[in-house]
Each structure stands twice: as structure tokens, then as C-alpha cells.
Enzyme design. Structure first.
Site, PDB file in Angstrom:
ATOM      1  N   LYS A 194       2.021  -3.234   7.407  1.00  0.00           N
ATOM      2  CA  LYS A 194       2.338  -3.429   5.984  1.00  0.00           C
ATOM      3  C   LYS A 194       3.792  -3.022   5.707  1.00  0.00           C
ATOM      4  O   LYS A 194       4.487  -3.672   4.919  1.00  0.00           O
ATOM      5  CB  LYS A 194       1.380  -2.630   5.102  1.00  0.00           C
ATOM      6  CG  LYS A 194      -0.053  -3.143   5.072  1.00  0.00           C
ATOM      7  CD  LYS A 194      -0.225  -4.546   4.501  1.00  0.00           C
ATOM      8  CE  LYS A 194       0.058  -4.614   3.012  1.00  0.00           C
ATOM      9  NZ  LYS A 194      -0.325  -5.961   2.466  1.00  0.00           N
TER      10      LYS A 194
ATOM     11  N   TYR B 271      -2.092  -0.412  10.953  1.00  0.00           N
ATOM     12  CA  TYR B 271      -2.185  -1.095   9.656  1.00  0.00           C
ATOM     13  C   TYR B 271      -0.977  -0.758   8.787  1.00  0.00           C
ATOM     14  O   TYR B 271      -0.293  -1.645   8.261  1.00  0.00           O
ATOM     15  CB  TYR B 271      -3.481  -0.695   8.932  1.00  0.00           C
ATOM     16  CG  TYR B 271      -3.460  -1.028   7.448  1.00  0.00           C
ATOM     17  CD1 TYR B 271      -3.479  -2.346   7.011  1.00  0.00           C
ATOM     18  CD2 TYR B 271      -3.391  -0.012   6.485  1.00  0.00           C
ATOM     19  CE1 TYR B 271      -3.438  -2.649   5.649  1.00  0.00           C
ATOM     20  CE2 TYR B 271      -3.353  -0.308   5.124  1.00  0.00           C
ATOM     21  CZ  TYR B 271      -3.377  -1.633   4.714  1.00  0.00           C
ATOM     22  OH  TYR B 271      -3.324  -1.932   3.372  1.00  0.00           O
TER      23      TYR B 271
ATOM     24  N   THR C 253       0.815  -1.214   0.000  1.00  0.00           N
ATOM     25  CA  THR C 253       0.000   0.000   0.000  1.00  0.00           C
ATOM     26  C   THR C 253       0.850   1.266   0.000  1.00  0.00           C
ATOM     27  O   THR C 253       1.983   1.262   0.498  1.00  0.00           O
ATOM     28  CB  THR C 253      -0.899  -0.023   1.250  1.00  0.00           C
ATOM     29  OG1 THR C 253      -1.532   1.243   1.397  1.00  0.00           O
ATOM     30  CG2 THR C 253      -0.094  -0.282   2.524  1.00  0.00           C
ATOM     31  N   ASP C 254       0.247   2.370  -0.476  1.00  0.00           N
ATOM     32  CA  ASP C 254       0.938   3.666  -0.397  1.00  0.00           C
ATOM     33  C   ASP C 254       0.996   4.196   1.036  1.00  0.00           C
ATOM     34  O   ASP C 254       1.738   5.133   1.330  1.00  0.00           O
ATOM     35  CB  ASP C 254       0.264   4.697  -1.318  1.00  0.00           C
ATOM     36  CG  ASP C 254      -1.208   4.937  -1.025  1.00  0.00           C
ATOM     37  OD1 ASP C 254      -1.755   4.324  -0.084  1.00  0.00           O
ATOM     38  OD2 ASP C 254      -1.831   5.768  -1.741  1.00  0.00           O
ATOM     39  N   GLU C 255       0.188   3.585   1.938  1.00  0.00           N
ATOM     40  CA  GLU C 255       0.131   4.115   3.310  1.00  0.00           C
ATOM     41  C   GLU C 255       1.456   3.972   4.046  1.00  0.00           C
ATOM     42  O   GLU C 255       1.675   4.639   5.063  1.00  0.00           O
ATOM     43  CB  GLU C 255      -0.970   3.421   4.111  1.00  0.00           C
ATOM     44  CG  GLU C 255      -2.331   3.593   3.482  1.00  0.00           C
ATOM     45  CD  GLU C 255      -3.487   3.579   4.470  1.00  0.00           C
ATOM     46  OE1 GLU C 255      -3.251   3.622   5.687  1.00  0.00           O
ATOM     47  OE2 GLU C 255      -4.631   3.531   3.997  1.00  0.00           O
TER      48      GLU C 255
HETATM   49  P1  NAD Z   1      -9.628  -7.367   2.071  1.00  0.00           P
HETATM   50  O1  NAD Z   1      -9.646  -7.068   3.531  1.00  0.00           O
HETATM   51  O2  NAD Z   1     -10.838  -7.101   1.266  1.00  0.00           O
HETATM   52  O3  NAD Z   1      -9.250  -8.913   1.837  1.00  0.00           O
HETATM   53  C1  NAD Z   1      -8.265  -9.553   2.573  1.00  0.00           C
HETATM   54  C2  NAD Z   1      -8.416 -11.063   2.337  1.00  0.00           C
HETATM   55  O4  NAD Z   1      -7.363 -11.728   3.049  1.00  0.00           O
HETATM   56  C3  NAD Z   1      -9.744 -11.636   2.860  1.00  0.00           C
HETATM   57  O5  NAD Z   1     -10.287 -12.519   1.927  1.00  0.00           O
HETATM   58  C4  NAD Z   1      -9.328 -12.376   4.118  1.00  0.00           C
HETATM   59  O6  NAD Z   1     -10.170 -13.473   4.428  1.00  0.00           O
HETATM   60  C5  NAD Z   1      -7.921 -12.820   3.774  1.00  0.00           C
HETATM   61  N1  NAD Z   1      -7.088 -13.066   4.951  1.00  0.00           N
HETATM   62  C6  NAD Z   1      -6.951 -12.261   6.038  1.00  0.00           C
HETATM   63  N2  NAD Z   1      -6.120 -12.825   6.931  1.00  0.00           N
HETATM   64  C7  NAD Z   1      -5.682 -13.979   6.363  1.00  0.00           C
HETATM   65  C8  NAD Z   1      -4.799 -15.005   6.786  1.00  0.00           C
HETATM   66  N3  NAD Z   1      -4.168 -14.932   7.974  1.00  0.00           N
HETATM   67  N4  NAD Z   1      -4.584 -16.058   5.976  1.00  0.00           N
HETATM   68  C9  NAD Z   1      -5.221 -16.142   4.775  1.00  0.00           C
HETATM   69  N5  NAD Z   1      -6.086 -15.213   4.330  1.00  0.00           N
HETATM   70  C10 NAD Z   1      -6.313 -14.148   5.122  1.00  0.00           C
HETATM   71  O7  NAD Z   1      -8.376  -6.586   1.503  1.00  0.00           O
HETATM   72  P2  NAD Z   1      -8.168  -5.896   0.081  1.00  0.00           P
HETATM   73  O8  NAD Z   1      -8.697  -4.525   0.138  1.00  0.00           O
HETATM   74  O9  NAD Z   1      -8.598  -6.820  -0.966  1.00  0.00           O
HETATM   75  O10 NAD Z   1      -6.571  -5.787   0.065  1.00  0.00           O
HETATM   76  C11 NAD Z   1      -5.775  -6.851  -0.431  1.00  0.00           C
HETATM   77  C12 NAD Z   1      -4.305  -6.485  -0.283  1.00  0.00           C
HETATM   78  O11 NAD Z   1      -4.046  -5.293  -1.018  1.00  0.00           O
HETATM   79  C13 NAD Z   1      -3.876  -6.203   1.153  1.00  0.00           C
HETATM   80  O12 NAD Z   1      -2.593  -6.723   1.339  1.00  0.00           O
HETATM   81  C14 NAD Z   1      -3.857  -4.681   1.245  1.00  0.00           C
HETATM   82  O13 NAD Z   1      -2.919  -4.246   2.185  1.00  0.00           O
HETATM   83  C15 NAD Z   1      -3.455  -4.315  -0.167  1.00  0.00           C
HETATM   84  N6  NAD Z   1      -3.928  -2.998  -0.646  1.00  0.00           N
HETATM   85  C16 NAD Z   1      -5.262  -2.679  -0.546  1.00  0.00           C
HETATM   86  C17 NAD Z   1      -5.699  -1.449  -1.065  1.00  0.00           C
HETATM   87  C18 NAD Z   1      -7.150  -1.041  -1.005  1.00  0.00           C
HETATM   88  O14 NAD Z   1      -7.463   0.107  -1.344  1.00  0.00           O
HETATM   89  N7  NAD Z   1      -8.083  -1.916  -0.626  1.00  0.00           N
HETATM   90  C19 NAD Z   1      -4.791  -0.570  -1.656  1.00  0.00           C
HETATM   91  C20 NAD Z   1      -3.425  -0.938  -1.719  1.00  0.00           C
HETATM   92  C21 NAD Z   1      -3.033  -2.169  -1.219  1.00  0.00           C
HETATM   93  O1  DAU Z   2      -4.200   3.927   0.408  1.00  0.00           O
HETATM   94  C1  DAU Z   2      -4.396   2.558   0.296  1.00  0.00           C
HETATM   95  C2  DAU Z   2      -5.269   2.070   1.423  1.00  0.00           C
HETATM   96  O2  DAU Z   2      -6.594   2.491   1.131  1.00  0.00           O
HETATM   97  C3  DAU Z   2      -5.228   0.564   1.610  1.00  0.00           C
HETATM   98  O3  DAU Z   2      -3.923   0.180   1.978  1.00  0.00           O
HETATM   99  C4  DAU Z   2      -6.217   0.099   2.666  1.00  0.00           C
HETATM  100  O4  DAU Z   2      -6.244  -1.306   2.752  1.00  0.00           O
HETATM  101  C5  DAU Z   2      -7.589   0.611   2.280  1.00  0.00           C
HETATM  102  O5  DAU Z   2      -8.509   0.276   3.299  1.00  0.00           O
HETATM  103  C6  DAU Z   2      -7.561   2.121   2.071  1.00  0.00           C
HETATM  104  O6  DAU Z   2      -7.319   2.804   3.311  1.00  0.00           O
HETATM  105  P1  DAU Z   2      -8.090   4.137   3.714  1.00  0.00           P
HETATM  106  O7  DAU Z   2      -8.020   4.304   5.178  1.00  0.00           O
HETATM  107  O8  DAU Z   2      -7.630   5.280   2.885  1.00  0.00           O
HETATM  108  O9  DAU Z   2      -9.568   3.722   3.223  1.00  0.00           O
HETATM  109  P2  DAU Z   2     -11.003   3.989   3.833  1.00  0.00           P
HETATM  110  O10 DAU Z   2     -11.984   3.610   2.771  1.00  0.00           O
HETATM  111  O11 DAU Z   2     -11.169   3.403   5.193  1.00  0.00           O
HETATM  112  O12 DAU Z   2     -11.020   5.568   3.975  1.00  0.00           O
HETATM  113  C7  DAU Z   2     -10.837   6.419   2.841  1.00  0.00           C
HETATM  114  C8  DAU Z   2     -10.855   7.840   3.348  1.00  0.00           C
HETATM  115  O13 DAU Z   2     -12.201   8.141   3.778  1.00  0.00           O
HETATM  116  C9  DAU Z   2      -9.971   8.067   4.564  1.00  0.00           C
HETATM  117  O14 DAU Z   2      -9.405   9.355   4.491  1.00  0.00           O
HETATM  118  C10 DAU Z   2     -10.933   7.991   5.744  1.00  0.00           C
HETATM  119  C11 DAU Z   2     -12.231   8.504   5.156  1.00  0.00           C
HETATM  120  N1  DAU Z   2     -13.467   7.914   5.711  1.00  0.00           N
HETATM  121  C12 DAU Z   2     -13.561   6.561   5.777  1.00  0.00           C
HETATM  122  C13 DAU Z   2     -14.710   5.975   6.276  1.00  0.00           C
HETATM  123  C14 DAU Z   2     -14.824   4.472   6.384  1.00  0.00           C
HETATM  124  C15 DAU Z   2     -14.499   8.752   6.071  1.00  0.00           C
HETATM  125  O15 DAU Z   2     -14.423   9.986   5.978  1.00  0.00           O
HETATM  126  N2  DAU Z   2     -15.642   8.169   6.565  1.00  0.00           N
HETATM  127  C16 DAU Z   2     -15.791   6.823   6.705  1.00  0.00           C
HETATM  128  O16 DAU Z   2     -16.849   6.360   7.186  1.00  0.00           O
END
Ligand code: NAD
Ligand code: DAU
Length: 356
Positions: A163, A159, A133-135
Site C-alpha cells: 500500500k 500488505y 491505510t494508516d498501516e
Molecule cells: P476487501 O478485501 O474487502 O475488498 C477488496 C475488493 O477489491 C474485493 O471486492 C476484490 O474482489 C477487489 N479486488 C482485489 N483485487 C482486484 C483486482 N486486481 N482488480 C479488481 N478488483 C480487485 O477490502 P476492503 O477492506 O474493502 O478495503 C478496500 C480498500 O480500503 C483497500 O485498498 C484497503 O487497503 C483500504 N483500507 C481498508 C481498511 C479496512 O479496515 N478494511 C482501512 C483503511 C484502508
Molecule cells: O489499519 C487499517 C487496516 O486495518 C487496513 O489497512 C486493512 O486492510 C485491514 O485488514 C485492517 O488491518 P488489521 O491487520 O489491523 O485488521 P485485522 O482485522 O486483521 O486485525 C485487527 C487486529 O486484531 C490486529 O491487531 C490483529 C488482531 N487479530 C486479528 C485476527 C484476524 C487477532 O487478535 N485475532 C484474529 O483472529
């Protein structure tokens, strides 16, 4: 030839698996623990596809991972499995350490052992794509240049810290043991199958049912949004042509404030459901800010564009339109997630059989 995907029942992982099966005949083994974020209904289209083998299990289970690698002998691992929600990491960081740090460590250890058992050509061709992630880079001020692969790590939530730790392990296993890891750091994804605890699906579903749309703080925090299928396309390219030991930043060049994102969703819903008496934006409700809330993320994706020719196909506007339409067109998926019924399916399907 086969690949192993971890976390392939989650949001990005399931999109990746579905697209993999659509683009290729190569089988995919999908290891997922099915936490609350894992939803086998995401994979319904792959259920009867013999090229998809689902394995219910934990990446931290050393014996399971070892047996799976030995038996399936994948040519690559694409590692998505993680605890992924920042807010949950604030309330309970332990699981983030267990899965993101120790789970990744376990996967790397077992991969290292597996690579010692296979021939030189297979070892040379093997890839471990670590999806991150970019975080990990922390927060940008308004005028700062977007994150590059060389930006220093500065994680601000449990988180992000977990990561970052996993990225460091992936890097170290390449440098120390020669495990051919490639790290990707991506910005905020959105699209079909995203669990409605994240901003965009939460806002869509709350707005449809007339509930408040919670915006943290002043709504001025900025994220760089990428349609999930563009992320999956980037990962396929990295797997095919990325260089081991390298990091690739992936982003949509679509910076938006949270308030603008919420308003854009509301405008699309106004259009799709014109009968509603009030504008959906009237449901916006400013709530207490997230602790340690990063102000701005932005990605410089020049490296993956230059080296691998990747560019996002969707603009934020076109991707968001598709996303809103998907949630409106899939009321059954939504209802099962909201009611928790998707968890019942796991017991029904796996209760008697146990892990594969
Ligand atoms: P998600 O939470 O939707 O899915 C995570 C999956 O991993 C789920 O299916 C869960 O059951 C599985 N899991 C969790 N713990 C596990 C374990 N111990 N063993 C096996 N499986 C397990 O997450 P996502 O949003 O699909 O993100 C996927 C990956 O991409 C993550 O590594 C996250 O850090 C990264 N990522 C997400 C975003 C985003 O915006 N969602 C952006 C950048 C990177
Ligand atoms: O940047 C990549 C990341 O993006 C991933 O690594 C994470 O897995 C993914 O969950 C996401 O993280 P964020 O914290 O940015 O996503 P989230 O959707 O929780 O929140 C997006 C933005 O919106 C953040 O600034 C918080 C804000 N927010 C979120 C929720 C859930 C609100 O204002 N209200 C809300 O109810």
C-alpha cells in the site's frame, strides 16, 4: 457524469457504492475482479438499479481499463481494489504486489493516457481518489502522538509495504504527470459486509457458533476503529472538495486494545442472545502472535475535519452495536460467506456471460 469505483464488491467499496446510489443519481461503474473478498451479494440492493454498472475484471488488465475509461469517460475514480488482509500478505505476498502495486500502477498509467484525450475543463475537474491505510506509517509506542499526514512511512507487513508503494505512485503521478490524485489514509474499518477473516466479524461469527475467539499475543495491540459508513462519508467529501496532491488521514478517535474489542463484541452478544449458558467471553483464546505485529495505530484526523468539516457520526459503541445487529439480522449473507456459496453465484451469473 459518472464515476468509476474499483473494488466495489468488497467490504468498504460495496458500502460506498450502496451509499453513493442512495445519495446521488450519478451513475457508478464498478470494476471488480471478484477475488475471494469480492461478494456480489453485498450489492444485491443495487442489482436492478440502472445507475450501477458492474464490470467483472482486473485493474491490472491494461486493455480492459483503457476501454472502460474511453467508453465510460468517468469524471473521477475512487480506487478501493486491493488485497487487504495483513495475515494473507504474510503467507503469500505475491498477489499484494500484483494488485496493490502493479494494479495501481496500471490504473494510474491508463488514467494518465485517458486525461490526454479529454478536454481541458474535464481534465481540470477530474479526480483520482486513492484509498489507503494508516498501516503505511508503521507502529506507534503507547505515548506517541497519532499519525499525521506528515508522519514518515514505515510499513511493517508486505500488505502495508504494497500500500505504501501504491501511495508513492499516486503521489508521483500527480507531481510528474499532473494526474489529480488525492490520497486518504484510514484506520481500521468495521461494519456491515466485512469478510469474516478480519477481527470483528470473525469474533461475531465464531462466538455465535461457540467457536474459540482467537486473540493474537497478549491482546494489547491497539487499533483506531471507524464505522465503515463514516469512512464512506469522508471519501465522498474528499471526492467533492479534497485538493489534488493532498493526503487526508481518516480515523475514528476510538483507540481500543484488541482484547477490549473482543470483550465488547461478547458483551453485545450476551445481551442479544441471553439464553446462552456461558458468557461469550469465555470463548476467548490467546494464540501465537502475528509476525511483525504493529503494536498501535492512531490517527490524527484534524486536517480533514478542519478543511472538509468531516467528523465521524458513530462512536465505537454505537457503531459496534449496529454491526453486531447487522450480522445477527443477515443469516443468509453469513451462511453464504461461511459455506462459500457466494462464489457459486459468480459462476451462475457470470460464467456464461464472461467479463463485460
Ligand atoms: P476487501 O478485501 O474487502 O475488498 C477488496 C475488493 O477489491 C474485493 O471486492 C476484490 O474482489 C477487489 N479486488 C482485489 N483485487 C482486484 C483486482 N486486481 N482488480 C479488481 N478488483 C480487485 O477490502 P476492503 O477492506 O474493502 O478495503 C478496500 C480498500 O480500503 C483497500 O485498498 C484497503 O487497503 C483500504 N483500507 C481498508 C481498511 C479496512 O479496515 N478494511 C482501512 C483503511 C484502508
Ligand atoms: O489499519 C487499517 C487496516 O486495518 C487496513 O489497512 C486493512 O486492510 C485491514 O485488514 C485492517 O488491518 P488489521 O491487520 O489491523 O485488521 P485485522 O482485522 O486483521 O486485525 C485487527 C487486529 O486484531 C490486529 O491487531 C490483529 C488482531 N487479530 C486479528 C485476527 C484476524 C487477532 O487478535 N485475532 C484474529 O483472529
Amino acid at each position: 457524469m459518472t464515476i468509476l469505483v474499483t473494488g466495489g464488491a468488497g467490504f468498504i467499496g460495496s458500502n460506498f457504492v450502496l451509499e453513493w446510489l442512495a445519495h446521488s443519481d450519478e451513475p457508478v461503474v464498478n470494476l471488480d475482479k471478484l477475488t475471494y473478498a469480492g461478494n456480489l451479494e453485498n450489492l444485491r440492493a443495487a442489482q436492478v438499479n440502472p445507475a450501477h454498472l458492474f464490470v467483472h475484471g482486473d485493474i491490472g488488465d491494461r486493455t480492459l481499463v483503457q476501454q472502460l475509461l474511453d467508453k465510460q469517460a468517468p469524471r473521477a475514480i475512487v480506487h478501493f481494489a486491493a488485497e487487504s488482509h495483513v495475515d494473507r500478505s504474510i503467507h503469500g505476498p505475491r498477489e499484494f504486489i500484483d494488485t496493490n502495486v502493479l494494479g495501481t500502477f496500471n490504473l494510474l498509467e491508463e488514467t494518465r493516457a485517458f486525461l490526454r484525450k479529454i478536454g481541458d475543463a474535464a481534465r481540470e475537474a477530474f479526480r483520482f481518489v486513492h484509498v489507503s491505510t494508516d498501516e503505511v506509517y508503521g507502529s506507534l509506542a503507547p505515548g506517541d502522538a497519532p499519525f499525521r499526514e506528515t508522519s514518515p512511512y514505515s510499513p511493517n507487513s508486505p500488505y502495508a509495504a504494497s500500500k505504501a508503494a501504491s501511495d508513492h505512485l499516486a503521489r508521483a503521478y500527480r507531481e510528474t504527470y499532473g494526474v489529480p490524485t488525492i490520497i486518504t489514509n484510514c484506520s481500521n474499518n468495521y461494519g456491515p459486509y466485512q469478510f469474516p477473516e478480519k477481527l470483528i466479524p470473525l469474533v461475531i461469527l465464531n462466538a455465535i457458533s461457540g467457536k474459540p475467539l482467537p486473540v493474537y499475543g497478549d491482546g494489547g495491540n491497539v487499533r483506531d476503529w471507524l464505522f465503515v459508513q463514516d469512512h464512506c462519508a469522508a471519501l465522498r467529501l474528499v471526492l467533492a472538495r479534497g485538493r489534488p496532491g493532498e493526503t487526508y488521514n481518516v480515523g475514528g478517535a476510538s483507540e481500543r486494545t484488541n482484547l477490549d474489542v473482543v470483550k465488547a463484541v461478547c458483551a453485545l452478544l450476551d445481551e442479544a442472545k441471553p439464553n446462552r449458558k456461558k458468557d461469550h467471553a469465555e470463548l476467548i483464546s490467546f494464540v501465537a502472535d502475528r509476525p511483525g505485529h504493529d503494536r498501535r495505530y492512531a490517527i490524527d484526523a484534524a486536517k480533514i475535519s478542519r478543511e472538509l468539516g468531516w467528523r465521524p457520526a458513530e462512536s465505537f459503541e454505537s457503531g459496534l452495536r449496529k454491526t453486531v445487529a447487522w450480522y445477527l439480522d443477515n443469516p443468509e449473507w453469513v451462511a453464504h460467506v461461511v459455506s462459500g456459496a457466494y462464489r457459486g453465484w459468480i459462476d451462475k451469473n457470470y460464467g456464461k456471460r464472461g467479463p463485460a
